[in-house]
Design a protein around this motif. Structure first.
Motif, PDB file in Angstrom:
ATOM      1  N   ARG A 134       0.856  -1.188   0.000  1.00  0.00           N
ATOM      2  CA  ARG A 134       0.000   0.000   0.000  1.00  0.00           C
ATOM      3  C   ARG A 134       0.888   1.232   0.000  1.00  0.00           C
ATOM      4  N   PHE A 135       0.295   2.363  -0.224  1.00  0.00           N
ATOM      5  CA  PHE A 135       1.026   3.621  -0.187  1.00  0.00           C
ATOM      6  C   PHE A 135       1.149   4.053   1.269  1.00  0.00           C
ATOM      7  N   ILE A 136       2.368   4.160   1.746  1.00  0.00           N
ATOM      8  CA  ILE A 136       2.612   4.513   3.144  1.00  0.00           C
ATOM      9  C   ILE A 136       2.629   6.025   3.292  1.00  0.00           C
ATOM     10  N   ASP A 137       1.799   6.499   4.211  1.00  0.00           N
ATOM     11  CA  ASP A 137       1.718   7.929   4.504  1.00  0.00           C
ATOM     12  C   ASP A 137       2.716   8.316   5.578  1.00  0.00           C
ATOM     13  N   SER A 138       2.751   7.553   6.659  1.00  0.00           N
ATOM     14  CA  SER A 138       3.633   7.904   7.766  1.00  0.00           C
ATOM     15  C   SER A 138       3.937   6.687   8.618  1.00  0.00           C
ATOM     16  N   ILE A 139       5.069   6.767   9.313  1.00  0.00           N
ATOM     17  CA  ILE A 139       5.501   5.735  10.240  1.00  0.00           C
ATOM     18  C   ILE A 139       5.819   6.453  11.551  1.00  0.00           C
ATOM     19  N   LYS A 140       5.068   6.103  12.610  1.00  0.00           N
ATOM     20  CA  LYS A 140       5.243   6.795  13.887  1.00  0.00           C
ATOM     21  C   LYS A 140       5.488   5.791  15.007  1.00  0.00           C
ATOM     22  N   PRO A 141       6.703   5.744  15.535  1.00  0.00           N
ATOM     23  CA  PRO A 141       6.966   4.873  16.682  1.00  0.00           C
ATOM     24  C   PRO A 141       6.564   5.552  17.985  1.00  0.00           C
ATOM     25  N   GLN A 142       6.125   4.739  18.943  1.00  0.00           N
ATOM     26  CA  GLN A 142       5.754   5.269  20.251  1.00  0.00           C
ATOM     27  C   GLN A 142       6.175   4.248  21.308  1.00  0.00           C
ATOM     28  N   LYS A 143       7.022   4.662  22.229  1.00  0.00           N
ATOM     29  CA  LYS A 143       7.524   3.763  23.269  1.00  0.00           C
ATOM     30  C   LYS A 143       6.503   3.656  24.399  1.00  0.00           C
ATOM     31  N   ASP A 144       6.311   2.434  24.895  1.00  0.00           N
ATOM     32  CA  ASP A 144       5.403   2.179  26.004  1.00  0.00           C
ATOM     33  C   ASP A 144       6.084   1.154  26.911  1.00  0.00           C
ATOM     34  N   TYR A 151       3.117   2.801  14.396  1.00  0.00           N
ATOM     35  CA  TYR A 151       1.869   3.069  13.684  1.00  0.00           C
ATOM     36  C   TYR A 151       2.216   3.404  12.239  1.00  0.00           C
ATOM     37  N   VAL A 152       1.729   2.564  11.329  1.00  0.00           N
ATOM     38  CA  VAL A 152       1.983   2.763   9.905  1.00  0.00           C
ATOM     39  C   VAL A 152       0.653   3.112   9.256  1.00  0.00           C
ATOM     40  N   ASN A 153       0.552   4.329   8.736  1.00  0.00           N
ATOM     41  CA  ASN A 153      -0.677   4.773   8.089  1.00  0.00           C
ATOM     42  C   ASN A 153      -0.558   4.617   6.574  1.00  0.00           C
ATOM     43  N   TYR A 154      -1.619   4.089   5.969  1.00  0.00           N
ATOM     44  CA  TYR A 154      -1.667   3.903   4.520  1.00  0.00           C
ATOM     45  C   TYR A 154      -2.700   4.853   3.941  1.00  0.00           C
ATOM     46  N   TYR A 155      -2.436   5.351   2.743  1.00  0.00           N
ATOM     47  CA  TYR A 155      -3.382   6.271   2.134  1.00  0.00           C
ATOM     48  C   TYR A 155      -3.785   5.814   0.744  1.00  0.00           C
ATOM     49  N   ASP A 156      -4.921   6.319   0.329  1.00  0.00           N
ATOM     50  CA  ASP A 156      -5.418   6.096  -1.024  1.00  0.00           C
ATOM     51  C   ASP A 156      -4.824   7.209  -1.883  1.00  0.00           C
ATOM     52  N   PRO A 157      -4.041   6.874  -2.922  1.00  0.00           N
ATOM     53  CA  PRO A 157      -3.381   7.918  -3.706  1.00  0.00           C
ATOM     54  C   PRO A 157      -4.356   8.809  -4.481  1.00  0.00           C
ATOM     55  N   GLU A 158      -5.566   8.319  -4.727  1.00  0.00           N
ATOM     56  CA  GLU A 158      -6.539   9.130  -5.458  1.00  0.00           C
ATOM     57  C   GLU A 158      -7.187  10.177  -4.557  1.00  0.00           C
ATOM     58  N   THR A 159      -7.569   9.751  -3.341  1.00  0.00           N
ATOM     59  CA  THR A 159      -8.257  10.669  -2.438  1.00  0.00           C
ATOM     60  C   THR A 159      -7.306  11.307  -1.426  1.00  0.00           C
ATOM     61  N   GLU A 160      -6.119  10.717  -1.290  1.00  0.00           N
ATOM     62  CA  GLU A 160      -5.105  11.139  -0.314  1.00  0.00           C
ATOM     63  C   GLU A 160      -5.604  11.022   1.124  1.00  0.00           C
ATOM     64  N   GLU A 161      -6.601  10.171   1.352  1.00  0.00           N
ATOM     65  CA  GLU A 161      -7.122   9.921   2.699  1.00  0.00           C
ATOM     66  C   GLU A 161      -6.432   8.712   3.301  1.00  0.00           C
ATOM     67  N   ILE A 162      -6.273   8.741   4.627  1.00  0.00           N
ATOM     68  CA  ILE A 162      -5.758   7.569   5.337  1.00  0.00           C
ATOM     69  C   ILE A 162      -6.869   6.520   5.291  1.00  0.00           C
TER      70      ILE A 162
END
Length: 192
Positions: A134-144, A151-162
């Motif tokens: 998929r098209f990856i929008d962002s990769i955000k690590p969070q320590k707990d 957190y890996v967010n994927y987006y639709d390249p046509e609508t640019e929505e997650i």
């Protein structure tokens, strides 16, 4: 002359400081490599983070081995291990298993249950084709605590929505961090 030497020493000290700073900023720790853009993209390409799993042993062993087949390490030696009769690369078991075990806490016995494993030749005979990343929008690590959630967010390249999200849990083992579980979310209302 003495003043000139002092200035030269200060300039050299500043250059050394900037060099050390740049080197320390560009190096990745073990856990940072696990959520590097390149590795996350390959996990996505191999479909390893596109479904739910609570432990790596819930992943089909043939699928988990694709992380090695898609690696630059495999690419470097694929010609050497290419079998012209079968049209496959037949990687020695230690190359594939050692690489996979860097990222997943799995046993050799588990990996050897893969259909691609040839017990007679002690090789992993690759099959072709990977999934579609998929098209990856962002990769955000969070320590707990000792765990890290990526957190890996994927987006639709046509609508640019997650449109989806993988939440990957990195767990600390005796050998450092490994991929421990994955939750794949497609409900837009449940995205974090």
């Amino acid at each position: 002359m003495i003043r000139r030497n002092c200035i030269l020493k200060k300039v050299l000290a500043i250059l050394l400081m900037f060099t050390l700073l740049l080197c320390s900023c560009s190096s990745k720790t073990g856990e940072e490599e696990l959520y590097s853009e390149d590795l996350i993209y390959r996990l996505s390409l191999c479909n390893l983070i596109m479904f739910d799993w609570n432990s790596p042993e819930e992943i089909n062993p043939d699928l988990i081995c694709t992380i090695y087949y898609s690696s630059s390490e495999a690419n470097k030696v694929s010609v050497q291990y290419y079998n012209a009769e079968t049209g496959e690369s037949c990687f020695p078991k230690n190359l594939c298993e050692d690489y996979v075990k860097k990222y997943f806490d799995v046993s050799e016995e588990y990996l050897e249950t893969a259909q691609a494993y040839n017990a007679e030749t002690q090789t992993y005979d690759t099959f072709t084709g990977f999934g579609g990343a998929r098209f990856i929008d962002s990769i955000k690590p969070q320590k707990d605590g000792n765990d890290i959630f990526v957190y890996v967010n994927y987006y639709d390249p046509e609508t640019e929505e997650i449109v989806a999200q993988s939440i990957i849990k990195l767990i600390k083992t005796s050998n450092g961090y490994r991929y421990g579980s994955c939750k794949y979310v497609t409900d837009k209302n449940a995205l974090v």
